[in-house]
Design a protein around this motif. Sequence first.
Motif, PDB file in Angstrom:
ATOM      1  N   PRO A 162       0.810  -1.223   0.000  1.00  0.00           N
ATOM      2  CA  PRO A 162       0.000   0.000   0.000  1.00  0.00           C
ATOM      3  C   PRO A 162       0.845   1.276   0.000  1.00  0.00           C
ATOM      4  O   PRO A 162       2.022   1.253   0.387  1.00  0.00           O
ATOM      5  CB  PRO A 162      -0.791  -0.116   1.310  1.00  0.00           C
ATOM      6  CG  PRO A 162      -0.814  -1.563   1.621  1.00  0.00           C
ATOM      7  CD  PRO A 162       0.472  -2.116   1.114  1.00  0.00           C
ATOM      8  N   ARG A 163       0.225   2.353  -0.436  1.00  0.00           N
ATOM      9  CA  ARG A 163       0.931   3.639  -0.510  1.00  0.00           C
ATOM     10  C   ARG A 163       0.434   4.621   0.540  1.00  0.00           C
ATOM     11  O   ARG A 163       1.094   5.583   0.849  1.00  0.00           O
ATOM     12  CB  ARG A 163       0.744   4.256  -1.901  1.00  0.00           C
ATOM     13  CG  ARG A 163       1.495   3.486  -2.966  1.00  0.00           C
ATOM     14  CD  ARG A 163       1.340   4.093  -4.357  1.00  0.00           C
ATOM     15  NE  ARG A 163       2.425   3.655  -5.220  1.00  0.00           N
ATOM     16  CZ  ARG A 163       2.515   2.447  -5.751  1.00  0.00           C
ATOM     17  NH1 ARG A 163       1.573   1.549  -5.497  1.00  0.00           N
ATOM     18  NH2 ARG A 163       3.533   2.113  -6.524  1.00  0.00           N
ATOM     19  N   SER A 164      -0.755   4.358   1.080  1.00  0.00           N
ATOM     20  CA  SER A 164      -1.275   5.303   2.068  1.00  0.00           C
ATOM     21  C   SER A 164      -1.730   4.567   3.318  1.00  0.00           C
ATOM     22  O   SER A 164      -1.940   3.347   3.309  1.00  0.00           O
ATOM     23  CB  SER A 164      -2.410   6.123   1.464  1.00  0.00           C
ATOM     24  OG  SER A 164      -3.429   5.259   1.054  1.00  0.00           O
ATOM     25  N   CYS A 165      -1.857   5.337   4.379  1.00  0.00           N
ATOM     26  CA  CYS A 165      -2.140   4.731   5.684  1.00  0.00           C
ATOM     27  C   CYS A 165      -2.852   5.735   6.586  1.00  0.00           C
ATOM     28  O   CYS A 165      -2.912   6.920   6.279  1.00  0.00           O
ATOM     29  CB  CYS A 165      -0.819   4.328   6.343  1.00  0.00           C
ATOM     30  SG  CYS A 165       0.266   5.743   6.609  1.00  0.00           S
ATOM     31  N   ILE A 166      -3.381   5.212   7.697  1.00  0.00           N
ATOM     32  CA  ILE A 166      -3.767   6.094   8.808  1.00  0.00           C
ATOM     33  C   ILE A 166      -2.754   5.797   9.891  1.00  0.00           C
ATOM     34  O   ILE A 166      -2.499   4.624  10.210  1.00  0.00           O
ATOM     35  CB  ILE A 166      -5.157   5.779   9.378  1.00  0.00           C
ATOM     36  CG1 ILE A 166      -6.236   5.885   8.323  1.00  0.00           C
ATOM     37  CG2 ILE A 166      -5.474   6.732  10.537  1.00  0.00           C
ATOM     38  CD1 ILE A 166      -7.655   5.822   8.895  1.00  0.00           C
TER      39      ILE A 166
END
Length: 252
Positions: free
Chosen positions: A175-179
């Motif tokens: 993945p490239r984004s996260c929280i």
Amino acid sequence: MTRTLALHVVQDRRAGGSLAAERIAAAVAQRPDLVLGVATGSTPEPVWSALVERALDLSRVRAFALDEYLDIAADHPERYAAVVEREITRPLGLDPRLVRTPGDDGRDEGAPQRYERAIAEAGGVDLQVLGIGRNGHIAFNEPGSAADSRTRIARLSEETRRDNARFFRSLDEVPRSCITQGVGTILEARSIILLAFGPSKAAAITAALEGPVTANVPASALQRHPDVTVVVDESAASALRQCRPSAAAERA
Ligand code: F6R
């Protein structure tokens, strides 16, 4: 504010896991409904195994994970909600209703704030288990993350994506984004155990503990926390020049 950064240099990750597990066990003995901050990744694995060996009753412990991937399928085994359930909740016998990962109740723009609120409503994190990235990140606070940053939607650095590719079939799948909880959120934990094992973590540990406090090395903000225990093996400690195991740590 007294600063108590205790450095423990242990023989191997198993010994590091036992030491951290002992701290967690002591905290749970004092407070059975402890609010425990949990990290995912390889580093804390020996902590969870050492805790399993102790066969404690952890059913009242409340747990908050540090971070969660965003652009990942809901049923992907590397989604941190799944990892936490497989590696922590089930083996440790935590009550799944008391375990949270950011993104549990939605992944929209309001999710970070809801997560912050959930932590606050639990009374804050009592004890936070932390790993560190080779680039000095804590949670997914990549270089450039401010010491007062809060839980937010963020992007993973390419270095972190490459490091985490070992958990996926290919780099493309990472993945490239996260929280992620922010550095400021993490610093609000009442006490913190930072673990690092292996030579690949030596530079990050040295920068975090001995370098200037800078957003370029998010873990360096831990120098400003009043109660941090650092547990490293000899290879992760190999580049330290100023920090010496504290007397209390040497006795342990
Ligand atoms: C995981 C996390 C990360 C990891 C770090 C080290 O929840 O927040 O900051 O702690 O990337 O990962 P490992 O332990 O796999 O080397």
